[in-house]
Enzyme design. Sequence first.
Site, short mmCIF file in Angstrom:
data_model
loop_
_atom_site.label_atom_id
_atom_site.label_comp_id
_atom_site.label_asym_id
_atom_site.label_seq_id
_atom_site.Cartn_x
_atom_site.Cartn_y
_atom_site.Cartn_z
CG ASP A 279 44.05 6.92 -60.42
OD1 ASP A 279 42.89 6.38 -60.00
OD2 ASP A 279 43.79 8.01 -60.99
C1 NOJ Z 1 40.16 7.41 -60.71
C2 NOJ Z 1 40.69 8.80 -60.34
O1 NOJ Z 1 41.44 9.33 -61.30
C3 NOJ Z 1 40.95 8.81 -58.96
O2 NOJ Z 1 41.20 10.27 -58.75
C4 NOJ Z 1 40.01 8.17 -58.13
O3 NOJ Z 1 40.43 8.44 -56.61
C5 NOJ Z 1 39.92 6.86 -58.24
N1 NOJ Z 1 39.56 6.54 -59.67
C6 NOJ Z 1 38.99 6.13 -57.38
O4 NOJ Z 1 37.62 6.33 -57.65
#
Ligand code: NOJ
Length: 785
Positions: A279
């Site tokens: 993530d």
């Molecule tokens: C954080 C989020 O938890 C995730 O779901 C997302 O895909 C990423 N940021 C990228 O924006």
Amino acid sequence: MVSFSIWQLLLLSASVAQAAEITSDTYFYGQSPPVYPSPPITGTPSWAAAFEKAVALVSQMTLEEKANITVGYSPLTGCSGETGTVPRLNWTGLCISDAGNGLRSTDFVNGWPSGIHVGASWDRNMAYQRALHMGGEFKTKGVHVALGPVVGPLGRVAQGGRNWEGFSNDPYLCGALASETVQGIQDAGVIATTKHYIGYEQETNRNPSGGVEAYSANIDDKTLHELYLWPFANAVHSGSGAIMCSYNRVNNSYSCQNSKLLNGILKTELGFEGFVVSDWGAQHTGYDSAAAGLDVAMPSSSYWGLDGNNLTEAVKNGSLPESRVTDMATRLVASWYQMGQDVDFPARGVGMPSKFYTPHPPVYARDPSSKQFLIEGALEGHVLVKNVNNALPLNNPKLISVYGYDAPSPPEMNVGGPNDFIGGTWVYGYESTLDYIVFISDTSPPQIAANGTIISGGGSGANAPAYISAPFDAIKEQAYQDDTSLFWDFLNVDPTVDTSTDACLVFINAFATEGDDRTGLHDDYSDALILNVASKCNNTIVTIHNAGIRLVDQWIEHPNITAVVFAHLPGQDSGRALVQLLYGQQSFSGKLPYTVAKNESAYTNGGEPSLPEGEYTLFPQSNFTEGVYIDYKYFDQKNITPRYEFGFGLTYTTFSYSNLSINKLETVSTAPTAPPSPIIPGGVASLWDVIAQVTAVVTNTGNVTCAEVAQLYVNIPGGPVKQLRGFSKVGIPVGEPVTVEFDLMRRDLSTWDVASQQWLLQGGGYEIWVGSSSRDLPLKGTLII
Ligand code: NOJ
């Protein structure tokens, strides 16, 4: 044994230092055993061709080039992330973008129903079609990797800020719909990223901050397998090309450096052949995370170096074997080949301008064939839970009164479609940059988005609608057709009511967003609005756009409240779909993918997230001591009567169930499922074998053709009272009974045996129920294994 005496010492010192604050993470409940080395991609038959091509390409790359493609770069486009490239070999890298409900942050795409809405549809085919058409938009825009679907959070915390991004609190329903979604996205030629792996059940303390580590989801092995891992296994079985590791820690090790979870469970036990992507910012260590199984770090990596140079250095100084870096690159490139992205894929990020207001060639990604699935998807996720006095469907009303902040279109749509943060609901998110959004709430985050209807929740899962059909837009159109007069008041909490009105439609919402957990499961403002209208209007019909569970006990038994709809998050065709349902042009067919309690205390931990406490202030702990008993399994276990049970939903007819038939297939053996049955993506191959079949007959006992979601529950001896293990959504005409069929796989009847580390099928009797909800199960029988 040395380790034993250290353990004893730790226990001793812990008891001496009781109540003191823990300042290091060496002593904890919830430990993650080390699992090394990281298993390389094997080229299992379903991945063999892609694997061979990937090996051929990666073998031409230098160590530096391999390391370079495993780290993200600050995107020059509007992609959420971009990998490194290898220009020498014409490998142009991947564009990776959010999210599971549609492509975010760009123009000329659609705003699809959110995960919870798909969950409420209980429709596998709809889940597939939505994903296929949504995936097509990602491809047209030059996005190789879609950052969805979401199967974690699974809804352990009722107030969780992101539960709406996932399909259901039930692992079987969630897994089935995730499987279809992965197939749909990938059939469109785009890599699906099933996320967030794993135990990401709350927003509170999801990331380290100010010296406090991210919370640790402390999950025992059995619970992990039978609940949280279950839908990931479906996704891997369907070939998910990527898995995103989550922000939180699991058993006190960060998910993106947890070798037990990545090397052990995901890449060995589940036979995952794709790549693990972090993530955004979830990486917290250098070559250790590579050794633990992380393959790609996003959106950039200070640990692996801007171009992966620290990884290269780690190989050169002997800290990390080059074979691991080769495997990281091979997994990434193999996923690219597996989706056929080497042939005719649009240029990376071609439709993803970093700023919509700077000159860019338009890339139109809205396929006309999507229209049908946008509206059908929106229709199917609405759940009717109360309908008395023939309140619905509406029948040529002379006067309709419309109330509540959620009825009209949000005003930002008046300033314009595509924009920098894109999309109507995005502004409700944690990145809100507009100050004209008025939240009627004294809590932070707000419980409701009070300046217009919501079609998704907020944060990275928000979508970028091409338009919004708000309830009031569609009501006006219908009123024009029917010569109905309208009265409306969206501002007053105690509005006046014209006593001649045929019906009062009240629109409220329950808002949720990434980054924060919700501060409650109902809000006083909306409850007061409903009660005030109901006190003056004897046909009050309530619609709730709910980004998660919303309690209704403050007013549900009011005699003037005649109908209630959980409208969830329908995407851009929201109002259009709702009006078709309210007027009976279409029938409701959704069922609750979660349990609605009578009050908060009925949920695990009162529905609230775990907080840093006592000695664990710096290392917050969230102990999943309830095991697999969340949602309806918990209500069954504790004998709690819900307001509306899991699987419940009304429509414009009634159904009867008959003729249960349970058939074991001849070949069933209870021999352990461990190898020699081979490991395939998704785990031991035999787990996916159908070992029993159940059929039942459903008859429409009313006078309107409607769809029914027939549900099958099983009591697995030693487990919860009942567990969903089958569902089938079918249209049932009046006077034509329909036979519904359920296939039970070996995994559906097995339990995880911690001692022998495998799924075991027990011999003996399994009670089976079939019916229309988790508490309306007229058919009962026994399967003997
Ligand atoms: C954080 C989020 O938890 C995730 O779901 C997302 O895909 C990423 N940021 C990228 O924006």
